[in-house]
Write a protein that holds these residues in place. Structure first.
Motif, mmCIF file in Angstrom:
data_model
loop_
_atom_site.group_PDB
_atom_site.id
_atom_site.type_symbol
_atom_site.label_atom_id
_atom_site.label_comp_id
_atom_site.label_asym_id
_atom_site.label_seq_id
_atom_site.Cartn_x
_atom_site.Cartn_y
_atom_site.Cartn_z
ATOM 1 N N LEU A 7 0.824 -1.221 -0.064
ATOM 2 C CA LEU A 7 -0.229 0.121 0.000
ATOM 3 C C LEU A 7 0.846 1.152 0.058
ATOM 4 O O LEU A 7 1.892 1.159 0.855
ATOM 5 C CB LEU A 7 -0.910 0.077 1.263
ATOM 6 N N ARG A 8 0.590 2.138 -0.900
ATOM 7 C CA ARG A 8 1.490 3.367 -1.039
ATOM 8 C C ARG A 8 0.596 4.665 -1.142
ATOM 9 O O ARG A 8 -0.514 4.531 -1.326
ATOM 10 C CB ARG A 8 2.333 3.346 -2.194
ATOM 11 N N GLY A 9 1.254 5.652 -0.309
ATOM 12 C CA GLY A 9 0.332 6.720 -0.330
ATOM 13 C C GLY A 9 1.325 8.119 0.312
ATOM 14 O O GLY A 9 2.255 8.109 0.399
ATOM 15 N N ARG A 10 0.654 9.169 0.665
ATOM 16 C CA ARG A 10 1.203 10.154 1.105
ATOM 17 C C ARG A 10 0.438 10.997 2.099
ATOM 18 O O ARG A 10 -0.686 10.990 2.063
ATOM 19 C CB ARG A 10 1.644 11.221 -0.138
ATOM 20 N N ILE A 11 0.956 11.565 3.085
ATOM 21 C CA ILE A 11 0.301 12.479 3.942
ATOM 22 C C ILE A 11 0.496 14.007 3.710
ATOM 23 O O ILE A 11 1.626 14.289 3.026
ATOM 24 C CB ILE A 11 0.782 12.002 5.423
ATOM 25 N N SER A 12 -0.404 14.699 4.223
ATOM 26 C CA SER A 12 -0.180 16.169 4.215
ATOM 27 C C SER A 12 -0.829 16.801 5.468
ATOM 28 O O SER A 12 -1.246 16.161 6.140
ATOM 29 C CB SER A 12 -1.087 16.786 3.106
ATOM 30 N N GLY A 13 -0.558 18.145 5.666
ATOM 31 C CA GLY A 13 -0.720 18.591 7.008
ATOM 32 C C GLY A 13 0.056 18.403 8.062
ATOM 33 O O GLY A 13 -0.222 19.134 9.168
ATOM 34 N N LEU A 47 -9.045 5.918 6.750
ATOM 35 C CA LEU A 47 -9.519 5.841 5.624
ATOM 36 C C LEU A 47 -9.855 4.121 5.527
ATOM 37 O O LEU A 47 -8.975 3.412 5.971
ATOM 38 C CB LEU A 47 -8.338 6.064 4.742
ATOM 39 N N SER A 48 -10.719 3.784 4.792
ATOM 40 C CA SER A 48 -11.209 2.242 4.677
ATOM 41 C C SER A 48 -10.518 2.172 3.413
ATOM 42 O O SER A 48 -10.750 2.564 2.362
ATOM 43 C CB SER A 48 -12.517 1.931 4.577
ATOM 44 N N ASP A 61 -2.429 1.973 -4.562
ATOM 45 C CA ASP A 61 -2.129 3.532 -4.287
ATOM 46 C C ASP A 61 -3.142 4.102 -3.936
ATOM 47 O O ASP A 61 -4.453 4.204 -4.371
ATOM 48 C CB ASP A 61 -1.870 4.241 -5.631
ATOM 49 N N ILE A 62 -2.952 4.993 -2.713
ATOM 50 C CA ILE A 62 -3.790 5.915 -2.316
ATOM 51 C C ILE A 62 -3.892 7.209 -3.137
ATOM 52 O O ILE A 62 -2.817 7.856 -3.159
ATOM 53 C CB ILE A 62 -3.782 6.088 -0.616
ATOM 54 N N LYS A 63 -4.927 7.423 -3.869
ATOM 55 C CA LYS A 63 -4.873 8.613 -4.844
ATOM 56 C C LYS A 63 -4.582 10.126 -4.097
ATOM 57 O O LYS A 63 -3.733 10.654 -4.519
ATOM 58 C CB LYS A 63 -6.112 8.550 -5.620
#
Length: 206
Positions: free
Chosen positions: A1-7, A181-182, A192-194
């Motif tokens: 599972l790949r993604g990115r955080i913000s904030g 997030l589910s 990928d988490i969009k």
């Protein structure tokens, strides 16, 4: 599972905010014009302060022993999420002693030494140092942890998960931040988490 955080630049560790109010302990100098603005903010460091967790529907066994390094008056990492029965090994890499306390547990850790603490049932546990107020470590004990990961400096992350349904949560200072997030993880190809996970969404910045 790949993604990115913000904030994460909106999340300010409590120790920074408290220290800034105590004028007898520190003097806050004018920022140097040679330092870029994004590096002047005393915000959370993703790779140390923000823990992303994948939660599944079944209880997990205790994790292998987790090494918590004490260096520079802080720990790496500062927020951990583990399953009940997981052993934390605090290792002092500073040339001076630390005195960690957590309710009835206290440990004097000399330079180069280690002390263990085993996570009990579910809950939130905070460790402090009687000698160095800058050291605070938060441990969340959650029975259904499938995997954890710490984002890089750019907020990107990747965790290995078997196919199935998960709930992705972010923790900062031992508390959940942002919206969970589910996520369905499929077989064969990476998932990928969009959209970036905004960890400051609905959370207090201080």
């Amino acid at each position: 599972l790949r993604g990115r955080i913000s904030g994460y630049d909106k999340l300010i560790p409590e120790v920074y905010a408290e220290t800034a109010k105590d004028v007898h302990r520190y003097t806050w100098r004018e920022p140097s014009p040679t330092v870029r603005p994004e590096f002047r903010v005393l915000a959370a460091a993703p790779s140390r302060d923000i823990c992303l967790v994948a939660i599944n529907s079944s209880a997990s066994a205790p994790l292998p022993p987790v090494l918590v390094r004490i260096s520079g008056g802080r720990t790496a990492q500062s927020t951990l999420v583990v399953t009940p029965g997981t052993k934390l090994v605090f290792e002092n890499r500073d040339p001076f002693p630390h005195r960690l306390v957590q309710k009835e547990w206290k440990a004097e850790i000399n330079a180069g030494a280690q002390r263990d603490w085993t996570a009990p049932g579910p809950g939130r546990f905070e460790f402090r140092d009687e000698l160095f107020p800058s050291l605070r470590t938060f441990v969340v004990v959650e029975p259904q942890v499938a995997a954890t990961v710490y984002p890089g400096r750019d907020g990107a992350f990747a965790m290995g998960l078997t196919p199935g349904e998960y709930v992705i949560k972010a923790f900062f200072q031992g508390k959940q931040v942002g919206k969970q997030l589910s996520q369905l993880v499929r077989d064969k190809a990476p998932t990928d988490i969009k959209e970036p996970l905004n960890v400051a969404d609905g959370a207090e910045a201080k």
